[in-house]
Design a protein around this motif. Structure first.
Motif, mmCIF file in Angstrom:
data_model
loop_
_atom_site.group_PDB
_atom_site.id
_atom_site.type_symbol
_atom_site.label_atom_id
_atom_site.label_comp_id
_atom_site.label_asym_id
_atom_site.label_seq_id
_atom_site.Cartn_x
_atom_site.Cartn_y
_atom_site.Cartn_z
ATOM 1 N N GLY A 98 0.817 -1.206 0.000
ATOM 2 C CA GLY A 98 0.000 0.000 0.000
ATOM 3 C C GLY A 98 0.851 1.256 0.000
ATOM 4 O O GLY A 98 0.598 2.193 -0.772
ATOM 5 N N SER A 99 1.877 1.286 0.841
ATOM 6 C CA SER A 99 2.758 2.451 0.906
ATOM 7 C C SER A 99 3.532 2.638 -0.392
ATOM 8 O O SER A 99 3.731 3.770 -0.855
ATOM 9 N N THR A 100 3.965 1.533 -0.988
ATOM 10 C CA THR A 100 4.685 1.624 -2.260
ATOM 11 C C THR A 100 3.783 2.175 -3.358
ATOM 12 O O THR A 100 4.196 3.012 -4.168
ATOM 13 N N THR A 101 2.531 1.725 -3.388
ATOM 14 C CA THR A 101 1.574 2.222 -4.377
ATOM 15 C C THR A 101 1.349 3.714 -4.187
ATOM 16 O O THR A 101 1.324 4.488 -5.155
ATOM 17 N N LEU A 102 1.179 4.137 -2.943
ATOM 18 C CA LEU A 102 0.988 5.552 -2.642
ATOM 19 C C LEU A 102 2.205 6.364 -3.079
ATOM 20 O O LEU A 102 2.072 7.431 -3.701
ATOM 21 N N LEU A 103 3.404 5.870 -2.798
ATOM 22 C CA LEU A 103 4.632 6.570 -3.182
ATOM 23 C C LEU A 103 4.743 6.696 -4.699
ATOM 24 O O LEU A 103 5.117 7.758 -5.225
ATOM 25 N N LYS A 104 4.402 5.625 -5.416
ATOM 26 C CA LYS A 104 4.453 5.655 -6.879
ATOM 27 C C LYS A 104 3.488 6.701 -7.440
ATOM 28 O O LYS A 104 3.808 7.406 -8.410
ATOM 29 N N MET A 105 2.290 6.795 -6.851
ATOM 30 C CA MET A 105 1.337 7.797 -7.301
ATOM 31 C C MET A 105 1.858 9.206 -7.016
ATOM 32 O O MET A 105 1.751 10.114 -7.850
ATOM 33 N N GLU A 106 2.431 9.407 -5.844
ATOM 34 C CA GLU A 106 3.001 10.716 -5.525
ATOM 35 C C GLU A 106 4.089 11.102 -6.516
ATOM 36 O O GLU A 106 4.193 12.273 -6.920
ATOM 37 N N GLU A 107 4.890 10.133 -6.938
ATOM 38 C CA GLU A 107 5.953 10.416 -7.906
ATOM 39 C C GLU A 107 5.369 10.886 -9.236
ATOM 40 O O GLU A 107 5.900 11.804 -9.877
ATOM 41 N N LEU A 108 4.259 10.263 -9.672
ATOM 42 C CA LEU A 108 3.611 10.694 -10.916
ATOM 43 C C LEU A 108 3.076 12.112 -10.785
ATOM 44 O O LEU A 108 3.195 12.932 -11.716
ATOM 45 N N LEU A 109 2.478 12.434 -9.637
ATOM 46 C CA LEU A 109 1.930 13.770 -9.427
ATOM 47 C C LEU A 109 3.047 14.810 -9.344
ATOM 48 O O LEU A 109 2.871 15.958 -9.793
ATOM 49 N N LYS A 110 4.191 14.427 -8.803
ATOM 50 C CA LYS A 110 5.342 15.334 -8.786
ATOM 51 C C LYS A 110 5.819 15.639 -10.207
ATOM 52 O O LYS A 110 6.180 16.779 -10.527
ATOM 53 N N LYS A 111 5.811 14.626 -11.074
ATOM 54 C CA LYS A 111 6.174 14.842 -12.474
ATOM 55 C C LYS A 111 5.199 15.805 -13.142
ATOM 56 O O LYS A 111 5.607 16.669 -13.941
ATOM 57 N N ASP A 112 3.921 15.676 -12.820
ATOM 58 C CA ASP A 112 2.919 16.582 -13.378
ATOM 59 C C ASP A 112 3.170 18.018 -12.929
ATOM 60 O O ASP A 112 2.993 18.964 -13.709
#
Length: 232
Positions: A98-112
């Protein structure tokens, strides 16, 4: 984690795994709180013309099995990510999935955020159920687990506004939820003006543009929260 997860994104042009993800979605939420599958497809379509706003649909695969998924919107006007869903498959949960999934999503939003011209993402925000409004002990236990999960991942409650999620199923009354936020720049606080602007952006990009909830209903919810929405 105990298993190797391959990360991919569902887009309007590549909807491989979408049906499997939606099956997991249906299994994870009771029907009275589920959005229609069409809302996900509308989000994917909207993302093709919404830049610098975006809609991200992240999927973690273990072989041919959906291990987890997350969806989120980047709200360019307020430089904030709005994470809508984080779901893990109970059959393939590994330590920290769950934490890894959340971190991956945050990384995508940071790219945006960087694509939109910012040096970094300002906030990430999400909605969670209120413990005092659940109906059963099992639901209460799930709420407590979610609270601990998000607290562990540095999300904190914002309590200066009694937040309402717009009604998803044709009702006219908003749904009281907790609003959690995480800061990625400097101060770990969020002002009243910032949270009001973020909620309006959430309402515009998610609940109006994608869900197509009537503006009169959205305005009613904003009024109940005491948010001046002259620009909505």
């Amino acid at each position: 984690m105990t298993a190797e997860i391959n990360w991919t994104e569902i887009t309007n042009d590549n909807q491989m795994n979408l049906e499997s993800v939606l099956k997991l979605y249906d299994q994870s939420f009771p029907i009275d709180v589920r959005e229609s599958h069409d809302v996900f497809r509308k989000g994917l379509k909207y993302a093709t013309s919404s830049f610098p706003n975006s809609f991200r649909f992240l999927v973690g695969m273990e072989g041919d099995t959906v291990a987890s998924f997350a969806t989120g919107h980047y709200l360019a006007d307020v430089n904030t990510g709005f994470i809508v869903y984080i779901v893990t498959n109970p059959l393939v949960r590994g330590n920290g999935l769950g934490s890894t999934t959340l971190l991956k999503m945050e990384e995508l939003l940071k790219k945006d955020a960087i694509s939109a011209g910012h040096s970094a993402l300002r906030f990430s925000i999400l909605e969670t159920e209120m413990e005092e409004l659940v109906h059963t002990e099992a639901e209460k236990e799930d709420c407590i687990k979610r609270e601990r999960f998000y607290e562990k991942n540095n999300y904190r409650s914002h309590e200066s506004i009694n937040y309402l999620q717009p009604p998803l199923h044709g009702d006219t009354n908003g749904i009281p939820l907790n609003l959690l936020f995480k800061s990625f720049q400097g101060s770990q606080t969020i002002t009243q003006i910032e949270i009001s602007d973020i909620i309006q952006a959430m309402y515009r990009e998610k609940y109006y543009e994608v869900n197509r909830i009537d503006k009169a209903i959205l305005s009613k919810c904003l009024n109940k929260m005491g948010i001046d929405h002259t620009s909505f």
